[in-house]
Motif scaffolding. Structure first.
Motif, PDB file in Angstrom:
ATOM      1  N   MET A   1       9.711  26.910 -11.056  1.00  0.00           N
ATOM      2  CA  MET A   1      10.664  26.089 -11.297  1.00  0.00           C
ATOM      3  C   MET A   1      11.899  26.853 -11.355  1.00  0.00           C
ATOM      4  O   MET A   1      11.931  27.911 -11.243  1.00  0.00           O
ATOM      5  CB  MET A   1      10.739  25.476 -12.931  1.00  0.00           C
ATOM      6  CG  MET A   1       9.511  24.595 -13.345  1.00  0.00           C
ATOM      7  SD  MET A   1       9.465  24.280 -14.929  1.00  0.00           S
ATOM      8  CE  MET A   1      10.267  22.680 -14.776  1.00  0.00           C
ATOM      9  N   ASP A   2      12.954  26.230 -10.954  1.00  0.00           N
ATOM     10  CA  ASP A   2      14.280  26.849 -10.434  1.00  0.00           C
ATOM     11  C   ASP A   2      15.184  26.900 -11.698  1.00  0.00           C
ATOM     12  O   ASP A   2      16.200  26.182 -11.903  1.00  0.00           O
ATOM     13  CB  ASP A   2      15.182  26.013  -9.369  1.00  0.00           C
ATOM     14  CG  ASP A   2      16.248  26.875  -9.099  1.00  0.00           C
ATOM     15  OD1 ASP A   2      16.117  28.127  -9.146  1.00  0.00           O
ATOM     16  OD2 ASP A   2      16.950  26.363  -8.395  1.00  0.00           O
ATOM     17  N   LEU A   3      14.290  27.798 -12.690  1.00  0.00           N
ATOM     18  CA  LEU A   3      15.343  28.123 -14.013  1.00  0.00           C
ATOM     19  C   LEU A   3      16.212  29.262 -14.072  1.00  0.00           C
ATOM     20  O   LEU A   3      15.902  30.244 -13.241  1.00  0.00           O
ATOM     21  CB  LEU A   3      14.138  28.280 -15.218  1.00  0.00           C
ATOM     22  CG  LEU A   3      13.156  27.069 -15.262  1.00  0.00           C
ATOM     23  CD1 LEU A   3      12.052  27.342 -16.346  1.00  0.00           C
ATOM     24  CD2 LEU A   3      13.866  25.908 -15.754  1.00  0.00           C
ATOM     25  N   VAL A   4      17.154  29.249 -15.045  1.00  0.00           N
ATOM     26  CA  VAL A   4      17.994  30.604 -15.048  1.00  0.00           C
ATOM     27  C   VAL A   4      17.825  31.178 -16.259  1.00  0.00           C
ATOM     28  O   VAL A   4      17.151  30.463 -17.265  1.00  0.00           O
ATOM     29  CB  VAL A   4      19.683  29.868 -15.146  1.00  0.00           C
ATOM     30  CG1 VAL A   4      19.816  29.557 -13.709  1.00  0.00           C
ATOM     31  CG2 VAL A   4      19.929  29.173 -16.004  1.00  0.00           C
ATOM     32  N   THR A   5      18.037  32.371 -16.369  1.00  0.00           N
ATOM     33  CA  THR A   5      17.574  33.082 -17.587  1.00  0.00           C
ATOM     34  C   THR A   5      19.054  32.865 -18.764  1.00  0.00           C
ATOM     35  O   THR A   5      20.147  32.355 -18.247  1.00  0.00           O
ATOM     36  CB  THR A   5      17.964  34.783 -17.181  1.00  0.00           C
ATOM     37  OG1 THR A   5      19.271  35.149 -16.799  1.00  0.00           O
ATOM     38  CG2 THR A   5      16.661  35.027 -16.336  1.00  0.00           C
ATOM     39  N   ARG A   6      18.824  33.284 -19.824  1.00  0.00           N
ATOM     40  CA  ARG A   6      19.823  32.955 -20.803  1.00  0.00           C
ATOM     41  C   ARG A   6      20.950  33.898 -20.477  1.00  0.00           C
ATOM     42  O   ARG A   6      22.069  33.386 -20.628  1.00  0.00           O
ATOM     43  CB  ARG A   6      19.064  33.230 -22.265  1.00  0.00           C
ATOM     44  CG  ARG A   6      20.288  33.254 -23.333  1.00  0.00           C
ATOM     45  CD  ARG A   6      20.475  31.751 -23.455  1.00  0.00           C
ATOM     46  NE  ARG A   6      21.535  31.363 -24.282  1.00  0.00           N
ATOM     47  CZ  ARG A   6      21.922  30.461 -24.782  1.00  0.00           C
ATOM     48  NH1 ARG A   6      20.974  29.274 -24.699  1.00  0.00           N
ATOM     49  NH2 ARG A   6      23.020  30.055 -25.605  1.00  0.00           N
ATOM     50  N   GLU A   7      21.026  35.152 -19.667  1.00  0.00           N
ATOM     51  CA  GLU A   7      22.060  35.888 -19.530  1.00  0.00           C
ATOM     52  C   GLU A   7      22.790  35.210 -18.466  1.00  0.00           C
ATOM     53  O   GLU A   7      24.140  35.129 -18.666  1.00  0.00           O
ATOM     54  CB  GLU A   7      21.515  37.164 -19.099  1.00  0.00           C
ATOM     55  CG  GLU A   7      21.083  38.069 -20.363  1.00  0.00           C
ATOM     56  CD  GLU A   7      19.543  37.813 -20.467  1.00  0.00           C
ATOM     57  OE1 GLU A   7      18.860  37.233 -19.698  1.00  0.00           O
ATOM     58  OE2 GLU A   7      19.067  38.035 -21.867  1.00  0.00           O
ATOM     59  N   GLU A   8      22.250  34.630 -17.298  1.00  0.00           N
ATOM     60  CA  GLU A   8      22.957  33.960 -16.303  1.00  0.00           C
ATOM     61  C   GLU A   8      23.647  32.731 -16.764  1.00  0.00           C
ATOM     62  O   GLU A   8      24.812  32.388 -16.719  1.00  0.00           O
ATOM     63  CB  GLU A   8      21.816  33.464 -15.304  1.00  0.00           C
ATOM     64  CG  GLU A   8      21.457  34.514 -14.599  1.00  0.00           C
ATOM     65  CD  GLU A   8      20.142  34.260 -13.625  1.00  0.00           C
ATOM     66  OE1 GLU A   8      20.107  34.836 -12.629  1.00  0.00           O
ATOM     67  OE2 GLU A   8      19.586  33.398 -13.936  1.00  0.00           O
TER      68      GLU A   8
ATOM     69  N   GLN B   1      27.753  31.818 -16.665  1.00  0.00           N
ATOM     70  CA  GLN B   1      28.367  30.955 -16.028  1.00  0.00           C
ATOM     71  C   GLN B   1      29.146  30.078 -17.180  1.00  0.00           C
ATOM     72  O   GLN B   1      30.235  29.253 -16.873  1.00  0.00           O
ATOM     73  CB  GLN B   1      27.138  29.948 -15.543  1.00  0.00           C
ATOM     74  CG  GLN B   1      26.527  30.408 -14.301  1.00  0.00           C
ATOM     75  CD  GLN B   1      27.645  30.757 -13.252  1.00  0.00           C
ATOM     76  OE1 GLN B   1      28.618  29.685 -13.067  1.00  0.00           O
ATOM     77  NE2 GLN B   1      27.724  31.870 -12.655  1.00  0.00           N
ATOM     78  N   GLN B   2      28.728  29.879 -18.392  1.00  0.00           N
ATOM     79  CA  GLN B   2      29.452  29.473 -19.645  1.00  0.00           C
ATOM     80  C   GLN B   2      30.883  30.074 -19.841  1.00  0.00           C
ATOM     81  O   GLN B   2      31.903  29.280 -19.892  1.00  0.00           O
ATOM     82  CB  GLN B   2      28.916  29.528 -20.844  1.00  0.00           C
ATOM     83  CG  GLN B   2      28.848  28.467 -21.818  1.00  0.00           C
ATOM     84  CD  GLN B   2      28.133  28.489 -22.994  1.00  0.00           C
ATOM     85  OE1 GLN B   2      27.516  29.458 -23.277  1.00  0.00           O
ATOM     86  NE2 GLN B   2      28.305  27.470 -23.927  1.00  0.00           N
ATOM     87  N   GLU B   3      30.892  31.442 -19.688  1.00  0.00           N
ATOM     88  CA  GLU B   3      32.076  32.078 -19.625  1.00  0.00           C
ATOM     89  C   GLU B   3      33.031  31.860 -18.718  1.00  0.00           C
ATOM     90  O   GLU B   3      34.166  31.484 -18.773  1.00  0.00           O
ATOM     91  CB  GLU B   3      31.862  33.557 -19.793  1.00  0.00           C
ATOM     92  CG  GLU B   3      31.065  34.126 -21.275  1.00  0.00           C
ATOM     93  CD  GLU B   3      30.892  35.567 -21.175  1.00  0.00           C
ATOM     94  OE1 GLU B   3      31.518  36.252 -20.340  1.00  0.00           O
ATOM     95  OE2 GLU B   3      30.122  35.935 -21.813  1.00  0.00           O
ATOM     96  N   VAL B   4      32.441  31.965 -17.288  1.00  0.00           N
ATOM     97  CA  VAL B   4      33.364  31.382 -16.350  1.00  0.00           C
ATOM     98  C   VAL B   4      33.844  29.871 -16.471  1.00  0.00           C
ATOM     99  O   VAL B   4      35.004  29.809 -16.047  1.00  0.00           O
ATOM    100  CB  VAL B   4      32.321  31.587 -14.848  1.00  0.00           C
ATOM    101  CG1 VAL B   4      33.197  30.826 -13.843  1.00  0.00           C
ATOM    102  CG2 VAL B   4      32.077  32.975 -14.486  1.00  0.00           C
ATOM    103  N   LEU B   5      33.036  28.922 -16.888  1.00  0.00           N
ATOM    104  CA  LEU B   5      33.455  27.786 -17.160  1.00  0.00           C
ATOM    105  C   LEU B   5      34.636  27.583 -18.076  1.00  0.00           C
ATOM    106  O   LEU B   5      35.634  26.915 -17.860  1.00  0.00           O
ATOM    107  CB  LEU B   5      32.325  26.637 -17.325  1.00  0.00           C
ATOM    108  CG  LEU B   5      32.612  25.362 -17.625  1.00  0.00           C
ATOM    109  CD1 LEU B   5      33.343  24.461 -16.525  1.00  0.00           C
ATOM    110  CD2 LEU B   5      31.430  24.482 -18.148  1.00  0.00           C
ATOM    111  N   ALA B   6      34.487  28.224 -19.125  1.00  0.00           N
ATOM    112  CA  ALA B   6      35.601  28.535 -20.143  1.00  0.00           C
ATOM    113  C   ALA B   6      36.865  28.934 -19.658  1.00  0.00           C
ATOM    114  O   ALA B   6      38.076  28.304 -19.776  1.00  0.00           O
ATOM    115  CB  ALA B   6      35.193  29.157 -21.353  1.00  0.00           C
ATOM    116  N   ARG B   7      36.825  29.943 -18.845  1.00  0.00           N
ATOM    117  CA  ARG B   7      37.943  30.700 -18.208  1.00  0.00           C
ATOM    118  C   ARG B   7      38.674  29.393 -17.183  1.00  0.00           C
ATOM    119  O   ARG B   7      39.930  29.278 -17.281  1.00  0.00           O
ATOM    120  CB  ARG B   7      37.994  31.878 -17.509  1.00  0.00           C
ATOM    121  CG  ARG B   7      37.556  32.982 -18.262  1.00  0.00           C
ATOM    122  CD  ARG B   7      37.611  34.305 -17.629  1.00  0.00           C
ATOM    123  NE  ARG B   7      36.087  34.714 -17.679  1.00  0.00           N
ATOM    124  CZ  ARG B   7      35.419  35.107 -16.729  1.00  0.00           C
ATOM    125  NH1 ARG B   7      36.070  35.138 -15.551  1.00  0.00           N
ATOM    126  NH2 ARG B   7      34.178  35.370 -16.919  1.00  0.00           N
TER     127      ARG B   7
END
Length: 93
Positions: free
Chosen positions: A41-48, A52-58
């Motif tokens: 499955m194309d899953l991401v790690t919690r760190e990734e 991405q959540q920080e990038v979206l917030a900025r």
């Protein structure tokens, strides 16, 4: 304290029984199968995900700032009410 000691002994016996039974092999096989499925499955790690959540917030902060700046520029460039420019835009001259 006797009940705690008894509980610990029972827990140890159950753990020994499970370790010596086919249940341990089944558990190991299920874990391996799940790991293989998750790898496909194309899953991401919690760190990734957190990055991405920080990038979206900025990005949202920058967008809000740019929207405010655009509104201010539009307000500054809009003709004053009743001015000849506004009347010309409305076709009143």
């Amino acid at each position: 304290m006797l009940s705690q000691k008894l509980f610990d002994e029972i827990s140890a016996k159950i753990s020994e029984t499970i370790a010596a039974s086919p249940a341990k092999d089944i558990e190991k096989n299920v874990k391996a199968m799940m790991a293989a499925t998750f790898a496909r499955m194309d899953l991401v790690t919690r760190e990734e995900f957190d990055v991405q959540q920080e990038v979206l917030a900025r990005t949202r902060e920058q967008l809000a700032g740019l929207e405010a700046r655009l509104s201010a520029l539009e307000a500054a460039s809009a003709p004053a009410p009743g001015s000849p420019e506004e009347q010309a835009n409305l076709g009143l001259s």
